[in-house]
Design a protein around this motif. Structure first.
Motif, PDB file in Angstrom:
ATOM      1  N   GLU A  53    -104.226  -0.240  57.388  1.00  0.00           N
ATOM      2  CA  GLU A  53    -104.884   0.548  56.355  1.00  0.00           C
ATOM      3  C   GLU A  53    -104.520  -0.027  54.997  1.00  0.00           C
ATOM      4  OE1 GLU A  53    -104.700   5.002  54.610  1.00  0.00           O
ATOM      5  OE2 GLU A  53    -105.164   4.811  56.750  1.00  0.00           O
ATOM      6  N   MET A  54    -105.539  -0.334  54.210  1.00  0.00           N
ATOM      7  CA  MET A  54    -105.360  -0.908  52.885  1.00  0.00           C
ATOM      8  C   MET A  54    -105.734   0.126  51.836  1.00  0.00           C
ATOM      9  SD  MET A  54    -107.351  -4.357  53.956  1.00  0.00           S
ATOM     10  CE  MET A  54    -108.447  -3.416  55.029  1.00  0.00           C
ATOM     11  N   GLN A  55    -104.990   0.146  50.756  1.00  0.00           N
ATOM     12  CA  GLN A  55    -105.278   1.027  49.635  1.00  0.00           C
ATOM     13  C   GLN A  55    -105.830   0.173  48.498  1.00  0.00           C
ATOM     14  OE1 GLN A  55    -104.982   4.311  50.081  1.00  0.00           O
ATOM     15  NE2 GLN A  55    -104.225   3.863  52.129  1.00  0.00           N
ATOM     16  N   VAL A  56    -106.920   0.622  47.901  1.00  0.00           N
ATOM     17  CA  VAL A  56    -107.608  -0.169  46.889  1.00  0.00           C
ATOM     18  C   VAL A  56    -107.798   0.672  45.630  1.00  0.00           C
ATOM     19  CG1 VAL A  56    -109.710  -1.469  46.351  1.00  0.00           C
ATOM     20  CG2 VAL A  56    -108.861  -1.395  48.714  1.00  0.00           C
ATOM     21  N   ALA A  57    -107.480   0.085  44.476  1.00  0.00           N
ATOM     22  CA  ALA A  57    -107.793   0.664  43.167  1.00  0.00           C
ATOM     23  C   ALA A  57    -108.615  -0.386  42.437  1.00  0.00           C
ATOM     24  CB  ALA A  57    -106.522   0.983  42.398  1.00  0.00           C
ATOM     25  N   SER A  58    -109.832  -0.035  42.037  1.00  0.00           N
ATOM     26  CA  SER A  58    -110.693  -1.039  41.402  1.00  0.00           C
ATOM     27  C   SER A  58    -111.610  -0.401  40.370  1.00  0.00           C
ATOM     28  CB  SER A  58    -111.516  -1.777  42.458  1.00  0.00           C
ATOM     29  OG  SER A  58    -112.407  -0.887  43.095  1.00  0.00           O
ATOM     30  N   ALA A  59    -112.095  -1.258  39.501  1.00  0.00           N
ATOM     31  CA  ALA A  59    -113.074  -0.848  38.503  1.00  0.00           C
ATOM     32  C   ALA A  59    -114.055  -1.994  38.332  1.00  0.00           C
ATOM     33  CB  ALA A  59    -112.391  -0.508  37.192  1.00  0.00           C
ATOM     34  N   LYS A  60    -115.264  -1.651  37.939  1.00  0.00           N
ATOM     35  CA  LYS A  60    -116.331  -2.646  37.842  1.00  0.00           C
ATOM     36  C   LYS A  60    -117.213  -2.309  36.642  1.00  0.00           C
ATOM     37  CE  LYS A  60    -120.001  -4.367  40.852  1.00  0.00           C
ATOM     38  NZ  LYS A  60    -120.581  -4.204  42.180  1.00  0.00           N
ATOM     39  N   VAL A  72    -101.149  -3.327  51.121  1.00  0.00           N
ATOM     40  CA  VAL A  72    -101.045  -2.963  52.526  1.00  0.00           C
ATOM     41  C   VAL A  72     -99.588  -3.095  52.927  1.00  0.00           C
ATOM     42  CG1 VAL A  72    -101.578  -5.311  53.314  1.00  0.00           C
ATOM     43  CG2 VAL A  72    -101.968  -3.385  54.844  1.00  0.00           C
ATOM     44  N   ASP A  73     -99.130  -2.163  53.710  1.00  0.00           N
ATOM     45  CA  ASP A  73     -97.780  -2.240  54.256  1.00  0.00           C
ATOM     46  C   ASP A  73     -97.862  -2.925  55.606  1.00  0.00           C
ATOM     47  OD1 ASP A  73     -96.415  -0.954  52.137  1.00  0.00           O
ATOM     48  OD2 ASP A  73     -97.161   0.981  52.856  1.00  0.00           O
ATOM     49  N   LEU A  74     -97.115  -4.002  55.735  1.00  0.00           N
ATOM     50  CA  LEU A  74     -97.123  -4.751  56.986  1.00  0.00           C
ATOM     51  C   LEU A  74     -96.370  -3.985  58.063  1.00  0.00           C
ATOM     52  CD1 LEU A  74     -96.363  -8.309  55.572  1.00  0.00           C
ATOM     53  CD2 LEU A  74     -98.582  -7.349  56.220  1.00  0.00           C
TER      54      LEU A  74
END
Length: 166
Positions: A53-60, A72-74
């Protein structure tokens, strides 16, 4: 795992912009801060790629320029030398996105001297500059990119430089 991390990069590689004043964004869960352009809204989401599970913070922005921080936590069982992890993420990122690598270099990050890599890629004229940081068992992938070479600009580097772990 390489495919999952590559998918993370491809999913988040959608866009951000450079503007005047920047706003500090803090993720308590992600244990990081970054300065996103103040006129953009930072969106967060969780993405799954297999068991990861990946956590994403983004803006465009409206020009398709983007700034993104993902982590992501391995899994504990995923013990590998840092170089192997960084190689795998870079290779997966390139193969999944179809980008061409323009430059890649080893970096160290922060006071803890975490291993990392900076990669500049080109995808049909769009430039994306990415920093991959291995902070113990957490991988941060920080990137800025967009059309007309945006990822190679000072604005993109400024965003990457604003990233800090807590």
């Amino acid at each position: 795992m390489r495919n999952a991390l590559a998918a993370l990069v491809v999913v988040a590689a959608a866009g951000l912009a450079a503007s005047g004043a920047d706003e500090k964004y803090t993720s308590k869960e992600g244990k990081f801060t970054a300065r996103f352009p103040s006129d953009l809204t930072v969106k967060t989401e969780a993405k799954k790629a297999g068991a990861i599970e990946m956590q994403v913070a983004s803006a465009k922005d409206d020009k398709e320029n983007s700034f993104t921080v993902m982590y992501v936590d391995l899994p504990a069982a995923a013990k590998a030398p840092p170089k192997a992890v960084l190689d795998g993420i870079e290779a997966g990122m390139v193969s999944k996105s179809g980008c061409k690598v323009e430059s890649t270099k080893e970096i160290t990050y922060g006071a803890a001297k975490y291993p990392g890599r900076e990669v500049l890629v080109d995808k049909d004229g769009a430039k994306i500059k990415t920093r991959i940081i291995l902070a113990e068992s957490r991988v941060y992938i920080v990137f800025a990119g967009g059309p007309k070479g945006f990822g190679a600009t000072d604005a993109a580097t400024k965003f990457l430089d604003s990233f800090e772990t807590k």
